[in-house]
Write a protein that holds these residues in place. Structure first.
Motif, mmCIF file in Angstrom:
data_model
loop_
_atom_site.group_PDB
_atom_site.id
_atom_site.type_symbol
_atom_site.label_atom_id
_atom_site.label_comp_id
_atom_site.label_asym_id
_atom_site.label_seq_id
_atom_site.Cartn_x
_atom_site.Cartn_y
_atom_site.Cartn_z
ATOM 1 N N ALA A 36 0.846 -1.193 0.000
ATOM 2 C CA ALA A 36 0.000 0.000 0.000
ATOM 3 C C ALA A 36 0.884 1.245 0.000
ATOM 4 O O ALA A 36 1.887 1.309 0.717
ATOM 5 N N PHE A 37 0.503 2.222 -0.818
ATOM 6 C CA PHE A 37 1.252 3.463 -0.940
ATOM 7 C C PHE A 37 0.297 4.647 -0.892
ATOM 8 O O PHE A 37 -0.821 4.566 -1.407
ATOM 9 N N LYS A 38 0.763 5.747 -0.305
ATOM 10 C CA LYS A 38 0.044 7.009 -0.384
ATOM 11 C C LYS A 38 0.531 7.694 -1.652
ATOM 12 O O LYS A 38 1.744 7.820 -1.864
ATOM 13 N N ILE A 77 -7.956 3.942 -3.864
ATOM 14 C CA ILE A 77 -8.987 4.308 -2.902
ATOM 15 C C ILE A 77 -8.782 5.759 -2.506
ATOM 16 O O ILE A 77 -7.660 6.166 -2.195
ATOM 17 N N ASN A 78 -9.861 6.547 -2.497
ATOM 18 C CA ASN A 78 -9.808 7.897 -1.960
ATOM 19 C C ASN A 78 -10.218 7.836 -0.499
ATOM 20 O O ASN A 78 -11.371 7.550 -0.184
ATOM 21 N N VAL A 79 -9.277 8.073 0.406
ATOM 22 C CA VAL A 79 -9.554 8.057 1.834
ATOM 23 C C VAL A 79 -10.035 9.453 2.212
ATOM 24 O O VAL A 79 -9.334 10.441 2.000
ATOM 25 N N LEU A 80 -11.240 9.538 2.779
ATOM 26 C CA LEU A 80 -11.840 10.827 3.107
ATOM 27 C C LEU A 80 -11.226 11.414 4.375
ATOM 28 O O LEU A 80 -10.682 10.694 5.217
ATOM 29 N N TYR A 114 -6.499 11.536 1.745
ATOM 30 C CA TYR A 114 -5.425 11.234 0.800
ATOM 31 C C TYR A 114 -5.891 10.141 -0.141
ATOM 32 O O TYR A 114 -6.966 9.560 0.035
ATOM 33 N N LYS A 115 -5.078 9.859 -1.132
ATOM 34 C CA LYS A 115 -5.365 8.797 -2.089
ATOM 35 C C LYS A 115 -4.424 7.637 -1.814
ATOM 36 O O LYS A 115 -3.223 7.839 -1.649
ATOM 37 N N LYS A 116 -4.981 6.425 -1.740
ATOM 38 C CA LYS A 116 -4.197 5.240 -1.419
ATOM 39 C C LYS A 116 -4.221 4.283 -2.595
ATOM 40 O O LYS A 116 -5.264 4.050 -3.193
ATOM 41 N N ALA A 117 -3.065 3.729 -2.929
ATOM 42 C CA ALA A 117 -2.957 2.746 -3.999
ATOM 43 C C ALA A 117 -2.519 1.419 -3.396
ATOM 44 O O ALA A 117 -1.545 1.366 -2.651
#
Length: 111
Positions: free
Chosen positions: A43-45, A73-76, A93-96
C-alpha cells in the motif's frame, strides 16, 4: 481506404522525477505488513491526481518489479478532537494498493 497507423506509447525502464512525484510514501500498518509478507500486496500514499497507469509505471520503475494490478482508494478526511476543547480534521489522501507478480517483493526497510 488507407490503413491507419497504430501509435504505441513506449514505456522506458529508467526512473524519472515524475515517478518520485507520483508516490508520496508507503503505508506501514500491521495489516499492510501482513499482506506484503503473505501475498506480495503493498500500500502506498499517492498524489490525488495520479491514475492507475502512472502508479503502475512508477512502482515498476522505482522498485524494478512487475506489477500485476493496482487498486485505488480515496480516503476521506476525518474529524478529530483532543478532549472536548480542541477540534480539527485529519486530511484525506489517495491510497494505492499494488499487487506484484508471484515471487517478487519490495524491501521497504533496506539498510
Amino acid at each position: 481506404m488507407a490503413k491507419k497507423k497504430e501509435v504505441v506509447a513506449e514505456v522506458s525502464s529508467k526512473t524519472t522525477i515524475n515517478d518520485f512525484d507520483c508516490i508520496i510514501e508507503p503505508i506501514i500498518t500491521e495489516k499492510s505488513m501482513t499482506q506484503s509478507q503473505e501475498h506480495s500486496i503493498f500500500a502506498f500514499k499517492v498524489k490525488k491526481d495520479a491514475n492507475k497507469i502512472e502508479i503502475r509505471n512508477a512502482i515498476s520503475r522505482i522498485f524494478n518489479v512487475h506489477v500485476e494490478s493496482v487498486r485505488v482508494i480515496n480516503v476521506l478526511a476525518k474529524k478529530s478532537s483532543r478532549g472536548s476543547r480542541y477540534k480539527g480534521t485529519l486530511p484525506g489522501y489517495k491510497k494505492a494498493i499494488v499487487t506484484l507478480k508471484e515471487g517478487e517483493t519490495i524491501n521497504l526497510f533496506a539498510e
